[in-house]
Design a protein around this motif. Structure first.
Motif, PDB file in Angstrom:
ATOM      1  N   UNK A   1     -37.340  53.855   6.074  1.00  0.00           N
ATOM      2  CA  UNK A   1     -37.070  54.900   5.080  1.00  0.00           C
ATOM      3  C   UNK A   1     -36.436  54.330   3.804  1.00  0.00           C
ATOM      4  N   UNK A   2     -36.702  53.035   3.548  1.00  0.00           N
ATOM      5  CA  UNK A   2     -36.157  52.412   2.357  1.00  0.00           C
ATOM      6  C   UNK A   2     -36.990  51.228   1.913  1.00  0.00           C
ATOM      7  N   UNK A   3     -36.630  50.628   0.805  1.00  0.00           N
ATOM      8  CA  UNK A   3     -37.335  49.485   0.249  1.00  0.00           C
ATOM      9  C   UNK A   3     -36.360  48.691  -0.619  1.00  0.00           C
ATOM     10  N   UNK A   4     -36.818  47.530  -1.083  1.00  0.00           N
ATOM     11  CA  UNK A   4     -35.965  46.729  -1.969  1.00  0.00           C
ATOM     12  C   UNK A   4     -36.788  46.189  -3.130  1.00  0.00           C
ATOM     13  N   UNK A   5     -36.099  45.948  -4.222  1.00  0.00           N
ATOM     14  CA  UNK A   5     -36.665  45.269  -5.376  1.00  0.00           C
ATOM     15  C   UNK A   5     -36.094  43.857  -5.436  1.00  0.00           C
TER      16      UNK A   5
ATOM     17  N   UNK B   1     -31.506  47.208  -2.498  1.00  0.00           N
ATOM     18  CA  UNK B   1     -32.109  48.200  -1.601  1.00  0.00           C
ATOM     19  C   UNK B   1     -32.021  49.605  -2.203  1.00  0.00           C
ATOM     20  N   UNK B   2     -33.071  50.397  -1.907  1.00  0.00           N
ATOM     21  CA  UNK B   2     -33.127  51.803  -2.293  1.00  0.00           C
ATOM     22  C   UNK B   2     -33.660  52.605  -1.114  1.00  0.00           C
TER      23      UNK B   2
ATOM     24  N   UNK C   1     -24.133  47.817   1.921  1.00  0.00           N
ATOM     25  CA  UNK C   1     -24.282  47.298   0.566  1.00  0.00           C
ATOM     26  C   UNK C   1     -25.738  47.280   0.144  1.00  0.00           C
ATOM     27  N   UNK C   2     -25.995  47.544  -1.112  1.00  0.00           N
ATOM     28  CA  UNK C   2     -27.363  47.577  -1.618  1.00  0.00           C
ATOM     29  C   UNK C   2     -27.822  46.225  -2.140  1.00  0.00           C
ATOM     30  N   UNK C   3     -26.899  45.297  -2.407  1.00  0.00           N
ATOM     31  CA  UNK C   3     -27.245  44.042  -3.069  1.00  0.00           C
ATOM     32  C   UNK C   3     -27.110  42.855  -2.115  1.00  0.00           C
TER      33      UNK C   3
ATOM     34  N   UNK D   1     -27.688  29.313   0.003  1.00  0.00           N
ATOM     35  CA  UNK D   1     -27.742  28.319   1.090  1.00  0.00           C
ATOM     36  C   UNK D   1     -28.821  28.657   2.114  1.00  0.00           C
ATOM     37  N   UNK D   2     -29.928  29.213   1.646  1.00  0.00           N
ATOM     38  CA  UNK D   2     -31.068  29.480   2.518  1.00  0.00           C
ATOM     39  C   UNK D   2     -30.985  30.773   3.295  1.00  0.00           C
ATOM     40  N   UNK D   3     -29.971  31.602   3.042  1.00  0.00           N
ATOM     41  CA  UNK D   3     -29.806  32.862   3.787  1.00  0.00           C
ATOM     42  C   UNK D   3     -29.549  34.006   2.815  1.00  0.00           C
ATOM     43  N   UNK D   4     -29.839  35.219   3.294  1.00  0.00           N
ATOM     44  CA  UNK D   4     -29.576  36.412   2.495  1.00  0.00           C
ATOM     45  C   UNK D   4     -28.157  36.884   2.778  1.00  0.00           C
ATOM     46  N   UNK D   5     -27.323  36.864   1.752  1.00  0.00           N
ATOM     47  CA  UNK D   5     -25.899  37.175   1.890  1.00  0.00           C
ATOM     48  C   UNK D   5     -25.605  38.475   1.157  1.00  0.00           C
ATOM     49  N   UNK D   6     -24.954  39.451   1.839  1.00  0.00           N
ATOM     50  CA  UNK D   6     -24.618  40.707   1.156  1.00  0.00           C
ATOM     51  C   UNK D   6     -23.553  40.494   0.100  1.00  0.00           C
ATOM     52  N   UNK D   7     -23.605  41.262  -0.945  1.00  0.00           N
ATOM     53  CA  UNK D   7     -22.590  41.196  -1.986  1.00  0.00           C
ATOM     54  C   UNK D   7     -22.189  42.619  -2.367  1.00  0.00           C
TER      55      UNK D   7
END
Length: 355
Positions: free
Chosen positions: A263-267, A286-287, A297-299, A304-310
């Motif tokens: 039920x969501x997506x990201x740009x 994310x939206x 978190x949306x961002x 370092x090769x990984x997706x880190x929330x901010x």
């Protein structure tokens, strides 16, 4: 006999040579008369070489019979007399060492060169004379002219065409260097190939001119994501090294896709690494679809090769964002979170059922 041997031993060691005792003991067993013996010629250094412009001290280790007197010590370089110590006379430097030796050193067993140069490289023979007897030994003195500094290397990374250019040109190194160059896998710690110098030419003054020019393309290394170019000059038989380590093609970025939510997506921003994956620093936002609200978190950023929330967590503490339908009160969580909750329920049922 024991007392005589001990006294004899002390008299034979004017420099407290560690070699005196075993040699003397052996000669006593053989019942031979000990005469002058040069046991070793040594460079006083922890390294087997001297850098041009630095001082060097060579020592001549010898043992003598108590009745012998050292009358003369000759130092030859490649068969040519370069230093002479004579009993009751001032020492004298000759040929390539003239003007380069500390003549204030009175020890017959020490040759102190104030500043070495490449012409002083060679085999040094120490010849010790006593009452009509002679002994000698030698040592090869290596002199390095360290002319190829790190500044001689030039690198250029083109992140658009994903190419690497490496150039090096230096003049005046001595002696002739050997290369250890190639593309290096940092993860496994091994070279993936070997690349020679383009040219190593001897100049009129005896030094060498070295050049290197290479261009690397990502298509040849697409299966290796953590690589560097490493090149070191070396002189065989010594620990001396000079060269560079250069990271190639930048970082591989985030090879895994960002977390997906129902039920969501990201740009995502458009930066790509040379391997086609999102590059370091790439951001996603994310939206949620209409009628859903974002939890977490949306961002996220590739680091370092990984997706880190901010950023700041909006509501709750979630591994990945969740798009919740506030009307139904239901939210879609990640399969990981669902598995954890299911395991917790099973554990509680089992624990409460125990007597």
């Amino acid at each position: 006999m024991g007392k005589q041997a001990a006294s004899h031993e002390r008299a034979l060691s004017p420099e407290a040579s560690p070699f005196a005792k075993p040699v003397i003991q052996q000669l006593f067993v053989c019942r031979e008369v000990l005469s002058i013996t040069v046991t070793e010629v040594r460079l006083v250094s922890q390294l087997p070489y001297v850098i041009s412009g630095e001082p060097a001290v060579l020592t001549c280790h010898y043992i003598v019979d108590p009745n012998e007197v050292v009358t003369e010590v000759e130092w030859e370089k490649d068969g040519i007399l370069v230093y002479l110590w004579t009993l009751d006379e001032p020492p004298e430097a000759k040929d390539v060492l003239e003007g380069h030796v500390d003549l204030s050193v009175k020890s017959p067993s020490t040759l102190t060169i104030n500043s070495v140069n490449m012409h002083m490289q060679g085999t040094y023979t120490c010849r010790v004379r006593t009452n009509g007897k002679t002994s000698q030994n030698d040592h090869f003195l290596m002199v390095i002219v360290d002319a190829c500094q790190e500044s001689a290397w030039k690198t250029y990374t083109d992140m658009i065409s994903c190419t690497e250019t490496v150039n090096m040109h230096c003049i005046g190194i001595f002696p002739k260097p050997s290369p250890t160059c190639g593309v290096y896998a940092d993860g496994s710690g091994r070279f993936l190939n070997s690349v020679p110098f383009d040219s190593v030419n001897k100049l009129a003054n005896g030094t060498y001119e070295v050049s290197f020019n290479r261009k690397f393309e990502i298509k040849d290394w697409i299966n290796h994501t953590d690589i560097s170019f490493r090149c070191h000059m070396m002189f065989l038989g010594t620990p001396w090294r000079r060269g560079i380590v250069h990271k190639m093609f930048g970082d591989a970025g985030c090879r895994e896709d960002p977390p997906r939510v129902q039920n969501g997506y990201y740009n995502m921003t458009e930066e790509k690494s040379c391997w086609g994956s999102p590059s370091e620093g790439t951001r996603i936002e994310y939206h949620c679809e209409e009628g859903h609200r974002l939890l977490g978190t949306a961002l996220y950023t590739c680091a370092d090769g990984s997706w880190i929330p901010e950023g700041v967590i909006v509501e709750g503490d979630y591994e990945i964002p969740i798009c919740e339908n506030p009307n139904s009160g239901e939210s879609t969580r990640s399969s990981t979170q669902y598995a954890i909750n299911l395991a917790l329920v099973i554990f509680l049922i089992f624990w409460t059922s125990q007597p």
